[in-house]
Design an enzyme around this catalytic site. Structure first.
Site, PDB file in Angstrom:
ATOM      1  N   ARG A 249      -3.566   5.014  -3.556  1.00  0.00           N
ATOM      2  CA  ARG A 249      -2.374   5.568  -2.884  1.00  0.00           C
ATOM      3  C   ARG A 249      -1.198   5.722  -3.846  1.00  0.00           C
ATOM      4  O   ARG A 249      -0.303   6.502  -3.605  1.00  0.00           O
ATOM      5  CB  ARG A 249      -1.977   4.716  -1.683  1.00  0.00           C
ATOM      6  N   HIS A 250      -1.158   4.934  -4.924  1.00  0.00           N
ATOM      7  CA  HIS A 250      -0.089   5.150  -5.912  1.00  0.00           C
ATOM      8  C   HIS A 250      -0.691   5.301  -7.313  1.00  0.00           C
ATOM      9  O   HIS A 250      -0.853   6.422  -7.786  1.00  0.00           O
ATOM     10  CB  HIS A 250       1.043   4.112  -5.804  1.00  0.00           C
TER      11      HIS A 250
ATOM     12  N   ASN B 131       6.555  -3.766 -12.360  1.00  0.00           N
ATOM     13  CA  ASN B 131       5.492  -3.098 -11.612  1.00  0.00           C
ATOM     14  C   ASN B 131       5.931  -1.646 -11.322  1.00  0.00           C
ATOM     15  O   ASN B 131       6.973  -1.431 -10.699  1.00  0.00           O
ATOM     16  CB  ASN B 131       5.255  -3.880 -10.310  1.00  0.00           C
TER      17      ASN B 131
ATOM     18  N   ARG C  20      -5.264   0.534  -6.429  1.00  0.00           N
ATOM     19  CA  ARG C  20      -5.847   0.260  -5.116  1.00  0.00           C
ATOM     20  C   ARG C  20      -7.106   1.081  -4.901  1.00  0.00           C
ATOM     21  O   ARG C  20      -7.243   2.167  -5.457  1.00  0.00           O
ATOM     22  CB  ARG C  20      -4.827   0.597  -4.019  1.00  0.00           C
TER      23      ARG C  20
ATOM     24  N   HIS D  95      -0.999  -1.754  -9.895  1.00  0.00           N
ATOM     25  CA  HIS D  95      -2.047  -2.102  -8.932  1.00  0.00           C
ATOM     26  C   HIS D  95      -2.885  -0.862  -8.661  1.00  0.00           C
ATOM     27  O   HIS D  95      -2.397   0.103  -8.069  1.00  0.00           O
ATOM     28  CB  HIS D  95      -1.370  -2.602  -7.646  1.00  0.00           C
TER      29      HIS D  95
ATOM     30  N   ARG E 162       4.521  14.482  -3.778  1.00  0.00           N
ATOM     31  CA  ARG E 162       4.505  15.925  -3.968  1.00  0.00           C
ATOM     32  C   ARG E 162       3.255  16.428  -4.697  1.00  0.00           C
ATOM     33  O   ARG E 162       3.137  17.614  -4.990  1.00  0.00           O
ATOM     34  CB  ARG E 162       5.753  16.359  -4.754  1.00  0.00           C
TER      35      ARG E 162
ATOM     36  N   HIS F 268       6.673 -10.654  -5.711  1.00  0.00           N
ATOM     37  CA  HIS F 268       6.640  -9.919  -4.450  1.00  0.00           C
ATOM     38  C   HIS F 268       7.973 -10.051  -3.724  1.00  0.00           C
ATOM     39  O   HIS F 268       8.409 -11.156  -3.408  1.00  0.00           O
ATOM     40  CB  HIS F 268       5.512 -10.351  -3.504  1.00  0.00           C
ATOM     41  N   GLY F 269       8.597  -8.906  -3.503  1.00  0.00           N
ATOM     42  CA  GLY F 269       9.825  -8.866  -2.725  1.00  0.00           C
ATOM     43  C   GLY F 269      11.052  -9.399  -3.449  1.00  0.00           C
ATOM     44  O   GLY F 269      12.074  -9.649  -2.802  1.00  0.00           O
TER      45      GLY F 269
ATOM     46  N   GLU G 293      -0.450 -16.431  -9.653  1.00  0.00           N
ATOM     47  CA  GLU G 293       0.838 -15.819  -9.319  1.00  0.00           C
ATOM     48  C   GLU G 293       1.153 -16.223  -7.884  1.00  0.00           C
ATOM     49  O   GLU G 293       0.379 -15.934  -6.962  1.00  0.00           O
ATOM     50  CB  GLU G 293       0.766 -14.293  -9.460  1.00  0.00           C
TER      51      GLU G 293
ATOM     52  N   THR H  89       1.645  -3.201   2.086  1.00  0.00           N
ATOM     53  CA  THR H  89       1.717  -3.822   0.767  1.00  0.00           C
ATOM     54  C   THR H  89       0.824  -5.055   0.803  1.00  0.00           C
ATOM     55  O   THR H  89       0.183  -5.328   1.819  1.00  0.00           O
ATOM     56  CB  THR H  89       3.187  -4.179   0.427  1.00  0.00           C
ATOM     57  N   THR H  90       0.754  -5.777  -0.315  1.00  0.00           N
ATOM     58  CA  THR H  90      -0.121  -6.952  -0.369  1.00  0.00           C
ATOM     59  C   THR H  90       0.546  -8.072   0.417  1.00  0.00           C
ATOM     60  O   THR H  90       1.455  -8.733  -0.060  1.00  0.00           O
ATOM     61  CB  THR H  90      -0.358  -7.357  -1.843  1.00  0.00           C
TER      62      THR H  90
ATOM     63  N   ASP I  16       4.161   0.755  -9.706  1.00  0.00           N
ATOM     64  CA  ASP I  16       3.383   1.411  -8.642  1.00  0.00           C
ATOM     65  C   ASP I  16       4.191   2.469  -7.898  1.00  0.00           C
ATOM     66  O   ASP I  16       3.683   3.544  -7.573  1.00  0.00           O
ATOM     67  CB  ASP I  16       2.933   0.386  -7.587  1.00  0.00           C
ATOM     68  N   HIS I  17       5.439   2.128  -7.587  1.00  0.00           N
ATOM     69  CA  HIS I  17       6.167   3.009  -6.673  1.00  0.00           C
ATOM     70  C   HIS I  17       6.805   4.213  -7.361  1.00  0.00           C
ATOM     71  O   HIS I  17       7.281   5.123  -6.682  1.00  0.00           O
ATOM     72  CB  HIS I  17       7.114   2.203  -5.800  1.00  0.00           C
TER      73      HIS I  17
ATOM     74  N   GLU J  12      -3.464  -5.222 -11.525  1.00  0.00           N
ATOM     75  CA  GLU J  12      -3.720  -5.871 -10.232  1.00  0.00           C
ATOM     76  C   GLU J  12      -4.850  -5.122  -9.550  1.00  0.00           C
ATOM     77  O   GLU J  12      -4.828  -3.883  -9.492  1.00  0.00           O
ATOM     78  CB  GLU J  12      -2.477  -5.806  -9.347  1.00  0.00           C
TER      79      GLU J  12
ATOM     80  N   GLY K 189       8.593  -5.005  -8.667  1.00  0.00           N
ATOM     81  CA  GLY K 189       8.382  -3.564  -8.654  1.00  0.00           C
ATOM     82  C   GLY K 189       9.252  -2.804  -7.685  1.00  0.00           C
ATOM     83  O   GLY K 189      10.166  -2.081  -8.074  1.00  0.00           O
ATOM     84  N   HIS K 190       8.982  -2.956  -6.387  1.00  0.00           N
ATOM     85  CA  HIS K 190       9.576  -2.075  -5.388  1.00  0.00           C
ATOM     86  C   HIS K 190      11.098  -2.043  -5.473  1.00  0.00           C
ATOM     87  O   HIS K 190      11.712  -0.966  -5.462  1.00  0.00           O
ATOM     88  CB  HIS K 190       9.123  -2.515  -3.988  1.00  0.00           C
TER      89      HIS K 190
HETATM   90  N1  PXP Z   1       2.789  -9.240  -7.747  1.00  0.00           N
HETATM   91  C1  PXP Z   1       1.709  -8.798  -7.067  1.00  0.00           C
HETATM   92  C2  PXP Z   1       0.421  -9.520  -7.265  1.00  0.00           C
HETATM   93  C3  PXP Z   1       1.793  -7.684  -6.230  1.00  0.00           C
HETATM   94  O1  PXP Z   1       0.703  -7.266  -5.553  1.00  0.00           O
HETATM   95  C4  PXP Z   1       3.017  -7.004  -6.106  1.00  0.00           C
HETATM   96  C5  PXP Z   1       3.127  -5.802  -5.236  1.00  0.00           C
HETATM   97  O2  PXP Z   1       2.264  -4.828  -5.684  1.00  0.00           O
HETATM   98  C6  PXP Z   1       4.111  -7.482  -6.853  1.00  0.00           C
HETATM   99  C7  PXP Z   1       3.971  -8.625  -7.638  1.00  0.00           C
HETATM  100  C8  PXP Z   1       5.438  -6.801  -6.826  1.00  0.00           C
HETATM  101  O3  PXP Z   1       6.013  -6.844  -5.567  1.00  0.00           O
HETATM  102  P1  PXP Z   1       7.283  -5.951  -5.267  1.00  0.00           P
HETATM  103  O4  PXP Z   1       6.866  -4.536  -5.462  1.00  0.00           O
HETATM  104  O5  PXP Z   1       7.641  -6.299  -3.881  1.00  0.00           O
HETATM  105  O6  PXP Z   1       8.340  -6.357  -6.276  1.00  0.00           O
END
Ligand code: PXP
Length: 259
Positions: A56-57, A14, A52, A50, A25, A201-202, A158, A107-108, A16-17, A77, A223-224
């Site tokens: 935002r990203h 992922n 949104r 994702h 910036r 997630h996480g 998921e 976050t979600t 996104d970040h 997403e 992702g994060h």
């Molecule tokens: N899966 C889904 C559906 C998510 O919404 C996210 C966060 O955007 C992730 C996975 C990834 O989570 P993380 O960025 O905490 O790894």
């Protein structure tokens, strides 16, 4: 399911970040599409982004470029809204993961209330499926939600691993065991209901192994942590290390099952 297919656990990176940092910036750097290319080179099986409502990203143009420039399948997403549906139908990514979205959240935070929103979600799932897009629902590992995914006709779920990740960090062993047991049961139930099970997630280097070792889980989306850790180790080696940890957990778990 063949042994080889069950053994390979896909990694969706992922990005996104990367876009979060770029947007801080307002310019073009760092480019999330370049990160997607790097992820492909480091062994990712797919790219997740994702889009949104508040952009935002990830932005619309990122999706356009990811579709045009990246050879890996894109997992988009998005919230179940008419605006997002139109974007998905225009780009036709490999997969769409429907997620809950609240503007004020960081976050979600939780899974989609698939059971309670059946009538709202049904036309989205149907129209995405009709367009040949693989539809996934981001849900908590809960029997009611899994059954709702089946009745909605979503082929993939998921499982939200956020509560598991928080429990891991809390140091509370009983809470951790309960959250892991919830994921184990959810993965089994989901697969038993005929769903393809993903998770995310996480997830981090420290907590990925027990989830990667669940034979029913076919894909992790991360992702994060990867983007944050890349500051110290570089994106390529961070993704390679995550890939290696996933593969080892998988091999250990499947080896111990057949032993
Ligand atoms: N899966 C889904 C559906 C998510 O919404 C996210 C966060 O955007 C992730 C996975 C990834 O989570 P993380 O960025 O905490 O790894």
């Amino acid at each position: 399911m063949s042994g080889a297919k069950a053994a390979h656990l896909r990694l969706g990176v992922n990005i996104d970040h990367v876009a979060t940092i770029r947007n801080a910036r307002g310019g073009d750097h760092p480019d999330p599409v370049r990160a997607a290319e790097a992820a492909a080179g480091a062994g990712a099986d797919g790219i997740t982004a994702h889009l949104r409502e508040d952009r935002r990203h990830i932005r619309d143009n990122d999706i356009e470029r990811l579709m045009g420039e990246i050879r890996l399948p894109l997992n988009l997403e998005m919230a179940a809204t008419e605006e997002m549906l139109a974007i998905a139908l225009r780009h036709k990514p490999h997969a769409v993961c429907l997620v809950p979205e609240r503007r004020e959240e960081v976050t979600t935070e939780g899974g989609l209330e698939a059971a309670g929103q059946h009538n709202h979600l049904a036309p989205y799932v149907a129209r995405l499926r009709d367009a040949g897009i693989r539809v996934s629902l981001f849900i908590n590992a809960d029997r009611r939600q899994l059954e709702a995914a089946v009745s909605l006709g979503a082929p993939v779920v998921e499982l939200h691993t956020g509560a598991y990740a928080h429990a891991h960090d809390s140091g509370d062993a009983a809470r951790y065991d309960a959250e892991l047991a919830r994921l184990v049961a959810g993965a089994r139930e989901g697969a038993g209901l005929g769903l393809e099970v993903h998770a995310g997630h996480g997830l981090t280097f420290d907590n990925v192994a027990p989830v990667a070792g669940l034979a029913e889980v076919r894909e992790l989306n991360i992702g994060h942590f990867l983007v944050g850790e890349a500051i110290f180790g570089g994106l390529d080696s961070t993704i390679r290390r995550m890939r290696a940890l996933m593969d080892k957990a998988r091999a250990d778990a499947l080896g111990s099952r057949s032993a």
